[in-house]
Scaffold this motif. Structure first.
Motif, short mmCIF file in Angstrom:
data_model
loop_
_atom_site.label_atom_id
_atom_site.label_comp_id
_atom_site.label_asym_id
_atom_site.label_seq_id
_atom_site.Cartn_x
_atom_site.Cartn_y
_atom_site.Cartn_z
N ASP A 194 -6.61 7.20 0.35
CA ASP A 194 -5.89 6.05 0.89
C ASP A 194 -6.95 5.16 1.54
N GLU A 203 -8.16 9.70 3.92
CA GLU A 203 -7.92 8.31 4.33
C GLU A 203 -9.22 7.75 4.93
N SER A 245 -1.72 -4.94 -2.82
CA SER A 245 -2.51 -3.72 -2.77
C SER A 245 -2.87 -3.37 -4.20
N SER A 260 -3.73 -6.89 2.27
CA SER A 260 -2.88 -7.56 3.26
C SER A 260 -3.21 -7.16 4.69
N ASN A 288 0.17 4.04 -2.78
CA ASN A 288 -0.05 5.47 -2.48
C ASN A 288 1.01 6.35 -3.13
N GLY A 330 0.82 -1.21 0.00
CA GLY A 330 0.00 0.00 0.00
C GLY A 330 0.85 1.25 0.00
N THR A 331 2.02 1.18 0.61
CA THR A 331 2.93 2.33 0.59
C THR A 331 3.31 2.66 -0.86
N ALA A 333 -6.71 1.98 2.42
CA ALA A 333 -6.07 0.73 2.88
C ALA A 333 -7.11 -0.17 3.56
N GLU A 376 5.03 6.82 5.67
CA GLU A 376 5.56 6.27 4.42
C GLU A 376 6.95 6.82 4.12
N HIS A 393 -1.49 8.24 6.88
CA HIS A 393 -0.43 7.31 6.52
C HIS A 393 0.44 7.89 5.40
C1 LIG Z 1 -1.15 -0.32 6.00
C2 LIG Z 1 -1.53 1.00 5.43
C3 LIG Z 1 -1.01 1.43 4.21
C4 LIG Z 1 -0.02 0.64 3.39
O1 LIG Z 1 0.85 -0.10 4.10
P1 LIG Z 1 1.78 -1.25 3.49
O2 LIG Z 1 2.25 -1.91 4.72
O3 LIG Z 1 2.82 -0.57 2.71
O4 LIG Z 1 0.93 -2.13 2.64
C5 LIG Z 1 -1.44 2.65 3.73
N1 LIG Z 1 -2.33 3.39 4.40
C6 LIG Z 1 -2.86 3.01 5.56
C7 LIG Z 1 -3.86 3.86 6.24
C8 LIG Z 1 -2.48 1.79 6.13
O5 LIG Z 1 -3.01 1.42 7.29
#
Ligand SMILES: *Cc1c(COP(=O)(O)O)cnc(C)c1O
Length: 335
Positions: free
Chosen positions: A166, A136, A205, A196, A62, A58-59, A168, A88, A83
């Motif tokens: 975001d 988010e 993601s 995940s 984004n 997800g990082t 997630a 990040e 996040h």
């Molecule tokens: C977990 C998360 C992400 C992405 O995290 P990764 O560990 O890189 O997959 C992005 N935004 C939020 C709000 C998250 O909780």
């Protein structure tokens, strides 16, 4: 171990592993992986967007989203506790030459419109170009109010900004608010989704948006090293989660509510917030370290040092909740 540190600790079930093992694969950098292609097409359809793109994290999803919206010297408006700003590694600035313009989140996780308005800069060469609003959902477990999302994204658009979500944990938001993914994605130009977390895949993601946006994202994904080869094994897990795990999130939310209610009854614990699968607690400083040790000694992992947060997920069942409450109660009794 009963692991309440995060919903990222979920392990793939045998059925999910089976789906991964039997996936048809090809080289996805060449666009040849049929499982990835089918998953992306399906995800685009259920989120109401033209296209979708699979990512390892997800990082990265984004980051690439921000890079596909903004150019060098642009800025994005973002929550102080988001996040995409805080967790990040400053990636947008480090790798994208994109400046964040953070503003304080309200207690419901929203960014007040007047603060967004005040943060948008005039078209003047002294300033970074304000290009994007990012929100988010869920944020700190809370579902962003639907009316707010509509107002904020309409306002951003009226000021010439693009919008990124975001998401997630958007699956948790959809289940908790009984809204469809499409309803929650429609106000935004792009959305990042994680499989995940509570959805339970080992990795995966995705970014969704217009065809043109996803084509730009595909280029940046390659640049940051996110082009994957036989990625169908990941897409198969994500598709399996969409088909079989999403409804289960309601159980996580019920268990989190029960956990919060039980904890609230203990003398040393204050619940600061509980929403969807997250319980935030406040515990007197002198108890934090000994309680962590006590819990670990009883097979329970809780992150008390950074975020005093307990996260419920699909590898936690009712008996686990009972045990956590029992062990916590025993700790405070022996004080
Ligand atoms: C977990 C998360 C992400 C992405 O995290 P990764 O560990 O890189 O997959 C992005 N935004 C939020 C709000 C998250 O909780």
């Amino acid at each position: 171990m009963i692991d309440l540190r995060s919903d990222t600790v979920t392990r793939p079930s045998p059925a999910m592993l089976e789906a991964m093992m039997s996936a048809q694969v090809g080289d996805d950098v060449w666009g040849d992986d049929p499982t990835v292609n089918a998953f992306q097409k399906n995800l685009a359809a259920i989120t109401g967007k033209q296209a979708a793109l699979l990512f390892p994290s997800g990082t990265q999803s984004n980051l690439v989203g921000l890079m596909a919206h903004c150019e060098r010297g642009d800025e994005y408006i973002v929550g102080q506790s988001a996040h995409t700003y805080r967790y990040e590694g400053g990636g947008a600035a480090v790798l994208g030459s994109i400046q964040p313009q953070p503003i304080e989140n309200a207690s419901d996780g929203s960014l007040p419109l007047e603060k967004i308005s005040a943060a948008i800069k005039a078209d003047d060469f002294h300033f970074a170009r304000t290009r994007l609003l990012t929100l988010e959902n869920t944020i700190g477990g809370k579902v962003l109010p639907e009316d707010y999302v509509r107002q904020a994204t309409e306002f951003a658009r009226s000021r010439g900004l693009s919008t990124h979500l975001d998401g997630a944990r958007l699956f948790n938001a959809a289940v908790a608010s009984q809204a469809s993914l499409e309803q929650l994605c429609t106000p935004f130009d792009s959305v990042s989704l994680c499989f995940s977390k509570g959805m339970g895949t080992p990795i995966g993601s995705a970014l969704v948006g217009s065809q043109a946006f996803i084509e730009r994202a595909r280029r940046w994904r390659k640049v940051v090293g996110g082009g994957m080869r036989q990625a169908g094994i990941i897409a198969a897990a994500c598709q399996y989660a969409l088909d079989h795990h999403m409804d289960d999130l309601a159980k996580d939310h019920q268990r989190a509510t029960r956990l919060a209610q039980g904890l609230a009854a203990l003398p040393g614990v204050e619940i600061t917030s509980q929403a969807t699968n997250m319980v935030f607690v406040s515990i007197p400083d002198e108890h934090v370290a000994p309680l962590s040790t006590w819990l670990k000694g009883h097979g329970i992992l809780i992150e008390l040092l950074y975020a005093t947060r307990l996260v419920v997920h699909r590898d936690i069942d009712d008996a686990d909740i009972d045990k956590v409450l029992e062990v916590m109660e025993a700790y405070f009794k022996q004080q």
